[in-house]
Scaffold this motif. Structure first.
Motif, mmCIF file in Angstrom:
data_model
loop_
_atom_site.group_PDB
_atom_site.id
_atom_site.type_symbol
_atom_site.label_atom_id
_atom_site.label_comp_id
_atom_site.label_asym_id
_atom_site.label_seq_id
_atom_site.Cartn_x
_atom_site.Cartn_y
_atom_site.Cartn_z
ATOM 1 N N VAL A 1 0.842 -1.213 -0.035
ATOM 2 C CA VAL A 1 0.030 0.114 -0.073
ATOM 3 C C VAL A 1 0.718 1.247 0.108
ATOM 4 O O VAL A 1 0.475 2.327 -0.487
ATOM 5 C CB VAL A 1 -0.930 -0.035 1.210
ATOM 6 C CG1 VAL A 1 -1.819 -1.323 1.116
ATOM 7 C CG2 VAL A 1 -0.406 -0.094 2.446
ATOM 8 N N ILE A 2 2.201 1.251 0.646
ATOM 9 C CA ILE A 2 2.872 2.240 0.348
ATOM 10 C C ILE A 2 3.484 2.409 -0.884
ATOM 11 O O ILE A 2 3.410 3.684 -1.595
ATOM 12 C CB ILE A 2 4.326 1.724 1.396
ATOM 13 C CG1 ILE A 2 3.714 1.989 2.920
ATOM 14 C CG2 ILE A 2 5.497 3.092 1.066
ATOM 15 C CD1 ILE A 2 5.188 1.739 3.776
ATOM 16 N N THR A 3 3.625 1.263 -1.658
ATOM 17 C CA THR A 3 4.191 1.586 -3.061
ATOM 18 C C THR A 3 2.912 1.881 -3.782
ATOM 19 O O THR A 3 3.295 2.880 -4.963
ATOM 20 C CB THR A 3 4.467 0.064 -3.698
ATOM 21 O OG1 THR A 3 5.791 -0.232 -2.853
ATOM 22 C CG2 THR A 3 4.901 0.417 -5.004
ATOM 23 N N TRP A 4 1.902 1.633 -3.580
ATOM 24 C CA TRP A 4 0.668 2.103 -4.450
ATOM 25 C C TRP A 4 0.646 3.785 -4.126
ATOM 26 O O TRP A 4 0.205 4.466 -5.028
ATOM 27 C CB TRP A 4 -0.788 1.394 -3.929
ATOM 28 C CG TRP A 4 -0.892 -0.035 -4.411
ATOM 29 C CD1 TRP A 4 -0.210 -0.532 -5.310
ATOM 30 C CD2 TRP A 4 -1.826 -0.926 -4.144
ATOM 31 N NE1 TRP A 4 -0.331 -1.709 -5.365
ATOM 32 C CE2 TRP A 4 -1.684 -2.132 -4.679
ATOM 33 C CE3 TRP A 4 -2.955 -0.858 -3.285
ATOM 34 C CZ2 TRP A 4 -2.253 -3.206 -4.670
ATOM 35 C CZ3 TRP A 4 -3.772 -2.071 -3.195
ATOM 36 C CH2 TRP A 4 -3.494 -3.035 -3.881
ATOM 37 N N ALA A 5 0.742 4.140 -2.939
ATOM 38 C CA ALA A 5 0.473 5.443 -2.888
ATOM 39 C C ALA A 5 1.680 6.242 -3.605
ATOM 40 O O ALA A 5 1.720 7.362 -3.950
ATOM 41 C CB ALA A 5 0.747 5.973 -1.036
ATOM 42 N N GLN A 6 2.887 5.498 -3.452
ATOM 43 C CA GLN A 6 4.027 6.271 -4.001
ATOM 44 C C GLN A 6 3.698 6.432 -5.584
ATOM 45 O O GLN A 6 3.992 7.418 -6.294
ATOM 46 C CB GLN A 6 5.286 5.408 -3.993
ATOM 47 C CG GLN A 6 6.413 6.010 -4.661
ATOM 48 C CD GLN A 6 7.635 4.897 -4.448
ATOM 49 O OE1 GLN A 6 7.381 3.768 -4.711
ATOM 50 N NE2 GLN A 6 8.921 5.382 -4.353
#
Length: 248
Positions: free
Chosen positions: A148-153
């Motif tokens: 989910v961090i990568t999706w936000a990035q």
């Protein structure tokens, strides 16, 4: 005939401590309707981890926020879900059919949504949530968190992502991320995608105040298509480019 006054308030007028608590809960406001919590199916070796899971559940109930989690009733997952459920909050457990046996995960409380596989589980958890919080956990918790961090990035979503850093559990992860920023693998602005705090109350308040960080693809409109076979993620740009990435 004149009215007489009773020094004792009538039962219909008086409020019990529980009623007062419920009134306080119902008057609470939050920008979130549901929060997705990632955490271990183990309780860990420190009592502080269990205490933090219970405190997080209580904080969600106090703010009138529902819980989305991976289902089951064991470990920290069980503690946070049971706390929210017993407090009158809405609980949605999303679990692959292959893990639904009680001998594997225990009995899920609240609403249960069965899905085909782990990929669909994560997509459904994200779709039903306005925010993400990670309690201490192992490989599965880290995998869900980093995705989910990568999706936000990438700009796929702008939902807040929080770490409940109980007793410094995530200190080494935060140090690693700072190292990646220093060495040029993560942009400094993207370091702020993650919000961390040592207590549930402080963390949730920070998440309430969170301002999204724009991602590389923030101008694209992403769509998550819920399909059992295969699970697809696609996006549309202003030039009508369409791409589908097969996850399964």
């Amino acid at each position: 005939m004149g009215l007489t006054t009773n020094p004792q308030q009538s039962p219909s007028m008086a409020e019990s401590p529980q009623q007062e608590q419920n009134t306080a809960v119902s008057s609470s406001s939050s920008r979130f309707k549901r929060v997705c919590v990632f955490c271990g199916s183990s309780a860990g070796k420190r009592d502080s981890y269990s205490d933090a899971a219970i405190e997080l559940g209580q904080e969600l109930v106090a703010r009138g926020v529902g819980l989305v989690y991976g289902g089951g009733s064991i470990g920290l997952m069980g503690l946070v879900s049971q706390t929210v459920h017993r407090g009158g909050g809405h609980v949605l457990g999303i679990i692959p059919r292959s893990l639904m046996g009680k001998e594997l995960t225990g009995e899920t409380v609240g609403e249960v949504k069965a899905v085909a596989n782990m990929h669909q589980r994560k997509a459904e958890m994200a779709r039903h949530s306005d925010c993400f919080i990670a309690l201490p956990g192992g490989y599965g918790t880290l995998e869900e968190l980093l995705e989910v961090i990568t999706w936000a990035q990438l700009g796929i979503h702008d939902k807040p992502v929080g770490l409940l850093n109980v007793d410094g559990y995530y200190n080494y992860l935060l140090t690693f991320i700072d190292k990646a920023v220093d060495d040029g693998f993560i942009k400094p602005s993207q370091r702020h995608i993650i919000v961390s705090a040592p207590t549930a109350k402080e963390l949730v308040q920070k998440l309430e105040e969170y301002v999204p960080v724009g991602g590389e693809l923030a101008k694209n409109m992403w769509e998550v298509e819920q399909q059992q076979q295969p699970q697809l993620v696609g996006f549309n740009t202003t030039t009508a480019l369409q791409t589908e990435v097969v996850l399964s």
